[in-house]
Design a protein around this motif. Structure first.
Motif, mmCIF file in Angstrom:
data_model
loop_
_atom_site.group_PDB
_atom_site.id
_atom_site.type_symbol
_atom_site.label_atom_id
_atom_site.label_comp_id
_atom_site.label_asym_id
_atom_site.label_seq_id
_atom_site.Cartn_x
_atom_site.Cartn_y
_atom_site.Cartn_z
ATOM 1 N N MET A 198 0.843 -1.192 0.000
ATOM 2 C CA MET A 198 0.000 0.000 0.000
ATOM 3 C C MET A 198 0.881 1.246 0.000
ATOM 4 O O MET A 198 2.106 1.148 0.073
ATOM 5 C CB MET A 198 -0.904 -0.010 1.238
ATOM 6 C CG MET A 198 -1.863 -1.188 1.271
ATOM 7 S SD MET A 198 -2.766 -1.350 2.835
ATOM 8 C CE MET A 198 -3.420 0.288 3.104
ATOM 9 N N ASN A 199 0.244 2.394 -0.033
ATOM 10 C CA ASN A 199 0.975 3.650 0.070
ATOM 11 C C ASN A 199 1.645 3.750 1.438
ATOM 12 O O ASN A 199 1.133 3.232 2.429
ATOM 13 C CB ASN A 199 0.037 4.845 -0.117
ATOM 14 C CG ASN A 199 -0.484 4.949 -1.529
ATOM 15 O OD1 ASN A 199 0.194 4.558 -2.480
ATOM 16 N ND2 ASN A 199 -1.686 5.456 -1.678
ATOM 17 N N ILE A 200 2.748 4.443 1.469
ATOM 18 C CA ILE A 200 3.483 4.658 2.710
ATOM 19 C C ILE A 200 2.643 5.515 3.658
ATOM 20 O O ILE A 200 2.005 6.482 3.244
ATOM 21 C CB ILE A 200 4.832 5.338 2.422
ATOM 22 C CG1 ILE A 200 5.749 4.343 1.703
ATOM 23 C CG2 ILE A 200 5.485 5.853 3.692
ATOM 24 C CD1 ILE A 200 7.059 4.933 1.237
ATOM 25 N N LEU A 201 2.664 5.130 4.935
ATOM 26 C CA LEU A 201 2.006 5.915 5.987
ATOM 27 C C LEU A 201 3.083 6.436 6.929
ATOM 28 O O LEU A 201 4.052 5.732 7.221
ATOM 29 C CB LEU A 201 1.032 5.048 6.782
ATOM 30 C CG LEU A 201 -0.150 4.457 6.023
ATOM 31 C CD1 LEU A 201 -0.909 3.483 6.920
ATOM 32 C CD2 LEU A 201 -1.071 5.553 5.551
ATOM 33 N N GLY B 197 -5.356 3.163 16.211
ATOM 34 C CA GLY B 197 -4.001 3.595 15.888
ATOM 35 C C GLY B 197 -3.607 3.250 14.466
ATOM 36 O O GLY B 197 -4.437 3.225 13.561
ATOM 37 N N ILE B 198 -2.324 2.954 14.275
ATOM 38 C CA ILE B 198 -1.803 2.724 12.926
ATOM 39 C C ILE B 198 -2.433 1.484 12.304
ATOM 40 O O ILE B 198 -2.661 1.441 11.095
ATOM 41 C CB ILE B 198 -0.254 2.672 12.917
ATOM 42 C CG1 ILE B 198 0.285 2.845 11.498
ATOM 43 C CG2 ILE B 198 0.258 1.404 13.548
ATOM 44 C CD1 ILE B 198 0.121 4.221 10.928
ATOM 45 N N THR B 199 -2.777 0.470 13.108
ATOM 46 C CA THR B 199 -3.431 -0.727 12.570
ATOM 47 C C THR B 199 -4.775 -0.358 11.959
ATOM 48 O O THR B 199 -5.089 -0.766 10.835
ATOM 49 C CB THR B 199 -3.608 -1.795 13.665
ATOM 50 O OG1 THR B 199 -2.328 -2.088 14.240
ATOM 51 C CG2 THR B 199 -4.236 -3.063 13.106
ATOM 52 N N VAL C 61 7.284 7.476 12.630
ATOM 53 C CA VAL C 61 7.658 6.185 12.065
ATOM 54 C C VAL C 61 7.072 6.066 10.662
ATOM 55 O O VAL C 61 5.916 6.407 10.435
ATOM 56 C CB VAL C 61 7.141 5.031 12.958
ATOM 57 C CG1 VAL C 61 7.420 3.675 12.347
ATOM 58 C CG2 VAL C 61 7.729 5.135 14.349
ATOM 59 N N ILE C 62 7.870 5.582 9.731
ATOM 60 C CA ILE C 62 7.421 5.386 8.351
ATOM 61 C C ILE C 62 7.056 3.918 8.169
ATOM 62 O O ILE C 62 7.845 3.029 8.489
ATOM 63 C CB ILE C 62 8.517 5.795 7.353
ATOM 64 C CG1 ILE C 62 8.832 7.280 7.523
ATOM 65 C CG2 ILE C 62 8.093 5.471 5.923
ATOM 66 C CD1 ILE C 62 10.018 7.755 6.725
#
Length: 150
Positions: free
Chosen positions: A29-32, A136-138, A38-39
């Motif tokens: 997927m696209n970078i988050l 969160g990020i998940t 954090v990348i």
């Protein structure tokens, strides 16, 4: 690791015990960029396992594992909340001492930066599932995946 896919395969083994020959990469997927800087480049894969009971969970890294159909996340949209992200050029430590992190005067930087700035709102997605809360990020990765599929 050589690339994000190698990292994803390694993490899959370290976190849930799935050997690389049981991971079929479908794409990325696209970078988050997480609010903490954090990348992350999410990698989508199919695990060639019969049941989640085959997984060997690393409890230092994974709280719990469960399955839901991808359609669950389409029909159960996330709740949206916000955090305020603030940049602090100085802090007070646990002993009550003031600590300067960015010496504005000494560096000749505008006095504007002597006080907290930024105050940006950061959206936080929250999915409530029968098995617990995903946030969160998940949750952001799931949200982006669902948006790209549907």
């Amino acid at each position: 690791d050589k690339n994000y896919i190698d990292t994803a395969i390694r993490e899959c083994y370290e976190e849930i015990g799935v050997e690389s020959n049981k991971v079929k990469i479908l794409g990325s997927m696209n970078i988050l960029i997480a609010v903490i800087g954090v990348i992350i480049e999410p990698v989508i894969a199919l695990l060639k396992i019969k049941s989640i009971n085959e997984l060997i969970i690393n409890k230092d890294e994974v709280e719990s594992v469960f399955t839901l159909p991808i359609s669950y996340f389409y029909t159960n949209r996330p709740e949206e909340y916000y955090l305020r992200v603030e940049i602090l050029p100085k802090i007070t430590n646990e002993n009550g001492e003031n600590i300067t992190l960015l010496p504005v005067k000494e560096l000749g930087i505008s006095s504007y930066y002597e006080n907290p700035w930024g105050h940006n709102k950061h959206k936080v997605y929250v999915y409530k599932t029968p098995y617990g809360t995903i946030w969160g990020i998940t949750a952001e990765i799931i949200h982006e995946l669902i948006n790209s599929i549907y």
